[in-house]
Every structure is written in C-alpha cells, then in structure tokens.
Write an enzyme that holds these catalytic residues in place. Structure first.
Site, mmCIF file in Angstrom:
data_model
loop_
_atom_site.group_PDB
_atom_site.id
_atom_site.type_symbol
_atom_site.label_atom_id
_atom_site.label_comp_id
_atom_site.label_asym_id
_atom_site.label_seq_id
_atom_site.Cartn_x
_atom_site.Cartn_y
_atom_site.Cartn_z
ATOM 1 N N ARG A 90 0.861 -1.202 0.000
ATOM 2 C CA ARG A 90 0.000 0.000 0.000
ATOM 3 C C ARG A 90 0.888 1.240 0.000
ATOM 4 O O ARG A 90 1.716 1.425 0.888
ATOM 5 C CB ARG A 90 -0.919 0.010 1.215
ATOM 6 C CG ARG A 90 -1.816 1.230 1.244
ATOM 7 C CD ARG A 90 -2.661 1.292 2.507
ATOM 8 N NE ARG A 90 -3.744 0.326 2.487
ATOM 9 C CZ ARG A 90 -4.473 0.002 3.555
ATOM 10 N NH1 ARG A 90 -4.210 0.562 4.727
ATOM 11 N NH2 ARG A 90 -5.458 -0.875 3.468
ATOM 12 N N ARG A 116 -4.879 3.759 17.238
ATOM 13 C CA ARG A 116 -5.650 3.108 16.168
ATOM 14 C C ARG A 116 -5.341 3.826 14.865
ATOM 15 O O ARG A 116 -4.620 4.828 14.846
ATOM 16 C CB ARG A 116 -7.152 3.251 16.509
ATOM 17 C CG ARG A 116 -8.095 2.184 15.934
ATOM 18 C CD ARG A 116 -7.770 0.811 16.416
ATOM 19 N NE ARG A 116 -8.824 -0.157 16.110
ATOM 20 C CZ ARG A 116 -8.913 -0.865 14.992
ATOM 21 N NH1 ARG A 116 -8.039 -0.686 14.029
ATOM 22 N NH2 ARG A 116 -9.878 -1.755 14.839
ATOM 23 N N LYS A 117 -5.918 3.343 13.760
ATOM 24 C CA LYS A 117 -5.760 4.037 12.482
ATOM 25 C C LYS A 117 -6.361 5.435 12.562
ATOM 26 O O LYS A 117 -7.193 5.716 13.453
ATOM 27 C CB LYS A 117 -6.429 3.252 11.357
ATOM 28 C CG LYS A 117 -7.946 3.261 11.428
ATOM 29 C CD LYS A 117 -8.598 2.401 10.349
ATOM 30 C CE LYS A 117 -8.443 3.009 8.976
ATOM 31 N NZ LYS A 117 -9.363 2.340 7.994
ATOM 32 N N GLY A 158 -16.828 -6.085 1.737
ATOM 33 C CA GLY A 158 -16.867 -7.518 2.002
ATOM 34 C C GLY A 158 -17.138 -7.924 3.429
ATOM 35 O O GLY A 158 -17.368 -9.097 3.712
ATOM 36 N N CYS A 187 -14.655 -0.879 4.460
ATOM 37 C CA CYS A 187 -13.663 -0.192 3.630
ATOM 38 C C CYS A 187 -14.283 0.346 2.336
ATOM 39 O O CYS A 187 -13.822 1.335 1.780
ATOM 40 C CB CYS A 187 -12.524 -1.136 3.284
ATOM 41 S SG CYS A 187 -11.752 -1.892 4.711
ATOM 42 N N GLY A 188 -15.312 -0.319 1.841
ATOM 43 C CA GLY A 188 -15.992 0.123 0.607
ATOM 44 C C GLY A 188 -17.093 1.133 0.875
ATOM 45 O O GLY A 188 -17.837 1.484 -0.044
HETATM 46 FE FE1 SRM Z 1 -9.858 -0.737 5.219
HETATM 47 C C1 SRM Z 1 -8.719 -3.018 7.427
HETATM 48 C C2 SRM Z 1 -8.573 -2.438 2.676
HETATM 49 C C3 SRM Z 1 -10.319 1.960 3.221
HETATM 50 C C4 SRM Z 1 -11.982 0.575 7.541
HETATM 51 N N1 SRM Z 1 -8.758 -2.414 5.100
HETATM 52 C C5 SRM Z 1 -8.372 -3.186 6.130
HETATM 53 C C6 SRM Z 1 -7.390 -4.253 5.663
HETATM 54 C C7 SRM Z 1 -6.004 -3.698 5.864
HETATM 55 C C8 SRM Z 1 -7.531 -5.560 6.421
HETATM 56 C C9 SRM Z 1 -6.472 -6.575 6.078
HETATM 57 O O1 SRM Z 1 -5.383 -6.548 6.649
HETATM 58 O O2 SRM Z 1 -6.739 -7.394 5.212
HETATM 59 C C10 SRM Z 1 -7.793 -4.356 4.167
HETATM 60 C C11 SRM Z 1 -6.713 -4.779 3.211
HETATM 61 C C12 SRM Z 1 -7.319 -5.667 2.157
HETATM 62 C C13 SRM Z 1 -6.508 -5.706 0.892
HETATM 63 O O3 SRM Z 1 -5.748 -6.680 0.679
HETATM 64 O O4 SRM Z 1 -6.686 -4.810 0.076
HETATM 65 C C14 SRM Z 1 -8.394 -2.980 3.944
HETATM 66 N N2 SRM Z 1 -9.402 -0.265 3.340
HETATM 67 C C15 SRM Z 1 -8.983 -1.156 2.411
HETATM 68 C C16 SRM Z 1 -9.018 -0.562 1.024
HETATM 69 C C17 SRM Z 1 -7.915 -1.083 0.096
HETATM 70 C C18 SRM Z 1 -10.398 -0.818 0.397
HETATM 71 C C19 SRM Z 1 -10.462 -0.549 -1.087
HETATM 72 O O5 SRM Z 1 -10.592 -1.541 -1.813
HETATM 73 O O6 SRM Z 1 -10.351 0.590 -1.501
HETATM 74 C C20 SRM Z 1 -8.921 0.943 1.389
HETATM 75 C C21 SRM Z 1 -7.496 1.404 1.513
HETATM 76 C C22 SRM Z 1 -7.420 2.893 1.740
HETATM 77 C C23 SRM Z 1 -5.996 3.419 1.713
HETATM 78 O O7 SRM Z 1 -5.507 3.699 0.613
HETATM 79 O O8 SRM Z 1 -5.400 3.552 2.783
HETATM 80 C C24 SRM Z 1 -9.591 0.917 2.759
HETATM 81 N N3 SRM Z 1 -10.889 1.006 5.394
HETATM 82 C C25 SRM Z 1 -11.050 1.939 4.405
HETATM 83 C C26 SRM Z 1 -12.095 2.847 4.757
HETATM 84 C C27 SRM Z 1 -12.662 3.944 3.853
HETATM 85 C C28 SRM Z 1 -12.075 5.308 4.051
HETATM 86 O O9 SRM Z 1 -11.000 5.472 4.635
HETATM 87 O O10 SRM Z 1 -12.726 6.222 3.575
HETATM 88 C C29 SRM Z 1 -12.569 2.441 5.997
HETATM 89 C C30 SRM Z 1 -13.745 3.057 6.780
HETATM 90 C C31 SRM Z 1 -13.412 4.431 7.280
HETATM 91 C C32 SRM Z 1 -12.638 4.434 8.564
HETATM 92 O O11 SRM Z 1 -11.546 3.856 8.617
HETATM 93 O O12 SRM Z 1 -13.118 5.028 9.509
HETATM 94 C C33 SRM Z 1 -11.803 1.289 6.380
HETATM 95 N N4 SRM Z 1 -10.249 -1.115 7.173
HETATM 96 C C34 SRM Z 1 -11.208 -0.505 7.931
HETATM 97 C C35 SRM Z 1 -11.281 -1.164 9.202
HETATM 98 C C36 SRM Z 1 -12.212 -0.784 10.380
HETATM 99 C C37 SRM Z 1 -11.548 0.268 11.224
HETATM 100 C C38 SRM Z 1 -12.039 0.327 12.638
HETATM 101 O O13 SRM Z 1 -11.886 1.381 13.258
HETATM 102 O O14 SRM Z 1 -12.529 -0.687 13.161
HETATM 103 C C39 SRM Z 1 -10.340 -2.205 9.172
HETATM 104 C C40 SRM Z 1 -10.036 -3.217 10.295
HETATM 105 C C41 SRM Z 1 -9.160 -2.637 11.360
HETATM 106 O O15 SRM Z 1 -8.524 -1.597 11.212
HETATM 107 O O16 SRM Z 1 -9.110 -3.290 12.404
HETATM 108 C C42 SRM Z 1 -9.725 -2.147 7.881
HETATM 109 FE FE1 SF4 Z 2 -13.639 -6.129 4.989
HETATM 110 FE FE2 SF4 Z 2 -12.094 -4.084 4.282
HETATM 111 FE FE3 SF4 Z 2 -11.397 -6.571 3.664
HETATM 112 FE FE4 SF4 Z 2 -13.422 -5.369 2.413
HETATM 113 S S1 SF4 Z 2 -11.237 -4.797 2.316
HETATM 114 S S2 SF4 Z 2 -13.422 -7.424 3.166
HETATM 115 S S3 SF4 Z 2 -14.357 -4.241 4.110
HETATM 116 S S4 SF4 Z 2 -11.540 -5.636 5.713
#
Ligand code: SRM
Ligand code: SF4
Length: 512
Positions: A67, A181-182, A436, A441-442
């Site tokens: 990333r 946290r993030k 998913g 994240c979506g």
């Molecule tokens: Fe996300 C965790 C992908 C935007 C909320 N997110 C993850 C992980 C890293 C989990 C993992 O280790 O597998 C995913 C990686 C999957 C992969 O292989 O791609 C993942 N998040 C994504 C992406 C790639 C989705 C996408 O297809 O676009 C986005 C990457 C953004 C970037 O460039 O940094 C992405 N994630 C978001 C968003 C949307 C936003 O930021 O507008 C959210 C909701 C907004 C927020 O964060 O408040 C989001 N992701 C989460 C969460 C829940 C956070 C929480 O506070 O509980 C997790 C799980 C965690 O952090 O424990 C998570």
């Molecule tokens: Fe769940 Fe984020 Fe993985 Fe999508 S990319 S399946 S919302 S953790």
C-alpha cells in the site's frame, strides 16, 4: 494517556507495539528479504511490516500487498511507469487497485523483491511508509485541486505538508507511528465535499470567517464493525497555512497521548471525544497551539452535490481540460498502468489523479488534442462515458485477497451491475458501494445502495454468501450516512432484490 487508559490492561496490539515499534522493522528489511517470509517472526511479518506498507496476505501467502501513499491522489506518468514495471514480472498475479482513499495498492509482491522495489519507488519519490495499522492513512483532497475555476482553496501543498509532518518527509516518524488506532485525514478545497469529509477522523472543509477564507475543522468521523459515526464540528476555524499542519499535529498528539489503548474496538478518535467531552477535547487541542484557536465559521462552503469527475471538463487554465476515466471497481493490470502513463504524457503533461471513487483523471489535455485522446484504445476499457451502474460502482478488495471478507466483492459487483444494466434503463446513475465485511472499507453507508458482506442462508437452509443492504447515504452537501434496510440477503437472490429496488426507488424501467 487518560487515567483510565493508563490503569487498564493494554490490548494485544498495544503489547506488541510496546515491545517493538512498527517502524523498527525498516532497517531489518534486507534481512527479512534474505530469510524469506516463512522464516520470519510472525508479528513482524503479519503486523509490523504494515508500518512500511507491506501487507502479508493470508489468502495468498508469499504474495504480499504493497500500500503506497498518494497524497491528494496526485501521481504522474513516471510514477505509473515505475508501478507498471514493478508489477510486470508478476504477470497474472500482479495487479493494482485504486483505493477508496485515492491511493494505490500493488498485489502479488514477493518479499525478496521489496528492498529493490523500495529503491525504485524512492527514485520516483513514492513512499509507502506508515500506510497501514495504527498510523495516519493516505490524506485525501479534491482530485481536481488546482484545476477547477470554482475551487475555493488549492489544498495540494497543505496536504503534502501534513503528510511530511506525520511521516518525516516519507522517512518514517516515530512521533506518530504508535497511535491507539488508524487515523484518517481529509482536506477539502472544493464546494462538493469530494473527500467524504463526514467519514474522516479530521476533515477540514472550506469556510469564510469574518470574510477570510479558511477551514472549519470536523473531527471523529469513522466506520468500524461495531460503530459508524459522522464527523462533528470541533468549533474551530483555521487559516489555510501552517495552522492546518499545526491543528492536525495537535489533534494527533491528544489522540496519541490520551486515546484508549485497552479495548481496540473503542479506540478511534470519536470514542476519546465521547470520553473527554467535546469541550474538554477542544481545550486539550487548543492548549497545544502557539496561537488562539478561533471558533468555527457559522457555515461552511460545501454547497454542491458531489461530482464523479467522469468525462471531459474544462480547466481554469484556458484551453486545457481534465478527463475522468472510469476504472471498473478500481482494478488495473501492469499494462494498464503503462498505457495510462503513455497517454498522460502524449496528451497531457504526464500528471494523473486518483479519486476516492477508485477512478483516474488525466489533466491538462489541450482542446486541440481531445478528439484524438478520446479515440485512444485504452478508453474502451476505461470509459469517459460509462454505463449508469458501473459508473458509480465502488468496491473494497473482498475475498479475493482479504481474509476478513465474508464475500467476494469486486467481480460480483461488476457482474451484477452489468446484468442489471442489461435488464433496466436508468434515468440517472445510481451510486452502489460494495464492502466484504463490517469493517466497511468500501463505505456502503455513503452509498445510495450499499452492500455489506455477511453470512446468509439459502433457500435450502444451507449457509451461503449474503449481504446486508444499506440505503439513504447522501454525499456532497448535507452528507448523511445511510441505514441498513435489509439483512442477510443471499447473494444468489440479490440481483432480483436489487432489480426491484432500482425500479421502485430509482425510477429504473425494464428495457423494451
Ligand atoms: Fe480498510 C482493514 C482495505 C479503506 C476501515 N482495510 C483493512 C485491511 C487492511 C484488512 C487486512 O489486513 O486485510 C484491508 C486490506 C485488504 C486488501 O488486501 O486490500 C483494507 N481499506 C482497504 C481498502 C484497500 C479498500 C479498497 O478496496 O479501496 C482501502 C485502503 C485505503 C488506503 O488507501 O489507505 C480501505 N478502510 C477503508 C475505509 C474507507 C475510508 O477510509 O474512507 C474504511 C472506513 C473508514 C474508517 O476507517 O473510519 C476502512 N479497514 C477498515 C477497518 C475498520 C476500522 C475500525 O476502526 O474498526 C479495518 C479493520 C481494522 O482496522 O481493524 C480495515
Ligand atoms: Fe472487509 Fe475491508 Fe477486507 Fe473489504 S477490504 S473485506 S471491508 S476488511
């Protein structure tokens, strides 16, 4: 830490961070690359590498995800060519995704190649530092910053400065590498809230105070599996200069020092604001500033509906245009990156922008070059005039690569959208977001129709993939989060459920 946080037991993430900071793996990378991922310490491999942007994927062991950081979503042909060349050797396994934070992720990466990949990235000024785990994520901004005549503030330099403050110019910054946290930051300079300000931990939105243009400060917006909250006003206004960097720093310091490190499900900024109360939180932030924090301007300037930037639009620079291309669910192959780089150079000045809708914009195309540009073969794949559902489709990674996923998302999202487009005519595009799992994240809650992966039971009573359906998300001015309206709809009946919703609520009509 607050008293309660200091006396409670640290969660397991805090424990491993206290033992060894995430950034500490940076000098160890060459050694990891030599020993191979199988021999690595599991915490270094599964967690700490994410501080460098390197994500172990349990779904595809040995093929890592990388990333990057792409502040304001701004990139260029040289960078894209480097990304394409990095991915090329991985063939079918290599691909890139544009993320919902206006950013790139690369797939198929082998650990032994990472040191060399980092050298290639550094040569074109790309960093992936602190892009995962308990760090500040890619900072989003209007994708047409500096291009549109109606823009209020060109935020590009400010976004870069905030990123440089947080990451020490891309080198890595231990001051902000161990947040509870993030953390998400968005800085909006346009009138249409292109960044989804409401879902960021800090969002700066343009506002006039006593006739001076600056930013109102919103705080605490976030999504998680257990709670989703829209950002609230901090009752603060800042000037569009170093005050922006300083307020971000002050808020981050309060979060870092006082945020909960016990229950990880309650560690995002909004939980701290709840615990302290907004007034006390504001006071703690204001005390860190060398200047008086002013109260918010009475209203902000977010007065437009959100644009998707797909198509051709004149720029403020006379005779130039920006062209938005739809990248279906944000997925690109190495050859696409190389081709984008080429057309950005041939028709523009090499610059390329990414959007939070997972699409690309090529700016600076002269009027005289538009006709030829629009005939480029790449535009058959990445259209400037896409069909109404695919146009607004956003999808997270889903089960193909993400082990949290309860359903496959990207391919299913595209297939269902195309089937529905074959059956129905639409008076306007409908914004559908797929995610998913409940991590969201979506961003299904910002969609007109949001689909969130879950477990369901099929007609035969057996467990099957399903979705919860969200509706009512509004973006742009008066943004509002949608609500869940249906639970556990099996994916194999989903198309007909969506068909009926689109006819009933969005004026779609069956094709003759
Ligand atoms: Fe996300 C965790 C992908 C935007 C909320 N997110 C993850 C992980 C890293 C989990 C993992 O280790 O597998 C995913 C990686 C999957 C992969 O292989 O791609 C993942 N998040 C994504 C992406 C790639 C989705 C996408 O297809 O676009 C986005 C990457 C953004 C970037 O460039 O940094 C992405 N994630 C978001 C968003 C949307 C936003 O930021 O507008 C959210 C909701 C907004 C927020 O964060 O408040 C989001 N992701 C989460 C969460 C829940 C956070 C929480 O506070 O509980 C997790 C799980 C965690 O952090 O424990 C998570
Ligand atoms: Fe769940 Fe984020 Fe993985 Fe999508 S990319 S399946 S919302 S953790």
């Amino acid at each position: 830490m607050t008293e309660s946080a200091a006396t409670t037991k640290l969660n397991k993430f805090e424990q491993f961070k206290a033992e060894k900071d995430g950034l500490a793996v940076k000098p160890e990378l060459e050694r990891f690359a030599q020993m191979g991922w199988e021999a690595m310490d599991a915490t270094d491999r599964d967690h700490r590498l994410k501080w460098l942007g390197v994500f172990f994927r349990p779904v595809t062991p040995g093929q890592f995800m990388l990333r990057l950081r792409t502040p304001s979503g701004i990139t260029d042909s040289q960078k894209l060519r480097t990304l394409g060349e990095i991915l090329q050797p991985y063939g079918e396994d290599g691909s890139a995704d544009i993320t919902t934070r206006q950013n790139f992720q690369l797939r198929g990466i082998r650990l032994e190649d990472v040191p060399e990949i980092f050298r290639l990235l550094q040569a074109v000024d790309i960093t992936s530092i602190q892009s995962g785990m308990d760090n500040v994520r890619n900072i989003t901004a209007s994708p047409v910053a500096g291009l549109e005549a109606d823009e209020l503030l060109d935020t590009r330099e400010l976004v870069q400065k905030v990123q440089d403050m947080i990451t020490n110019g891309g080198e890595g910054n231990p001051e902000f590498s161990n947040l509870p946290r993030k953390f998400n930051i968005a800085i909006e300079g346009s009138r249409d809230n292109s960044v989804h300000a409401e879902i960021n931990d800090i969002a700066l939105v343009p506002a006039y105070r006593d006739g001076v243009l600056g930013f109102n400060v919103l705080v605490g917006g976030f999504f998680s599996a257990t709670r989703c909250a829209a950002a609230i006003g901090l009752d603060a206004w800042v000037e569009p200069n170093d005050q922006v960097v300083e307020i971000c720093r002050a808020i981050l310091e309060v979060f870092r020092d006082k945020g909960s490190r016990s229950n990880r499900q309650r560690s995002r900024l909004m939980w701290l604001i709840d615990e302290m109360g907004l007034e006390q939180f504001r006071r703690a932030v204001a005390e860190k500033l060398a200047w008086d924090l002013l109260s918010a301007a009475p209203e902000d300037e977010i007065s437009w509906e959100k644009r998707d930037h797909i198509g051709v639009y004149p720029q403020k620079q006379a005779g130039l245009n920006y062209v938005g291309l739809l990248v279906p669910v944000g997925r690109l192959m190495a050859s696409d990156l190389l081709e984008l780089a080429r057309i950005a150079e041939v028709y523009g000045n090499g610059e390329v922008r990414l959007t939070v809708e997972q699409n690309v914009i090529i700016p600076n195309v002269p009027d005289s070059r538009l006709t030829a540009f629009l005939r480029e073969p790449l535009l058959e794949k990445f259209s400037t005039n896409p069909t109404p559902l695919v146009r607004s489709l956003v999808s997270c990674t889903g089960a193909q690569f993400c082990n949290f996923a309860l359903v496959e998302t990207k391919q299913r999202a595209l297939a269902i959208a195309r089937e529905l487009e074959a059956e129905l005519d639409f008076p306007r595009p409908v914004r559908m977001h797929w995610t998913g799992c409940p991590n969201s994240c979506g961003q299904p809650q910002v969609a007109e129709i949001g689909l969130l992966g879950t477990k369901a039971r099929g007609a035969d009573g057996k467990p099957t993939e399903g979705v919860d359906i969200y509706m009512g998300g509004k973006v742009g001015k008066d943004a509002q989060l949608g609500d869940r309206v249906m639970k556990s709809v099996p994916c194999d009946t989903l198309k007909s459920v969506l068909h009926d919703l689109l006819v009933k609520d969005f004026g779609a009509t069956p094709k003759a």
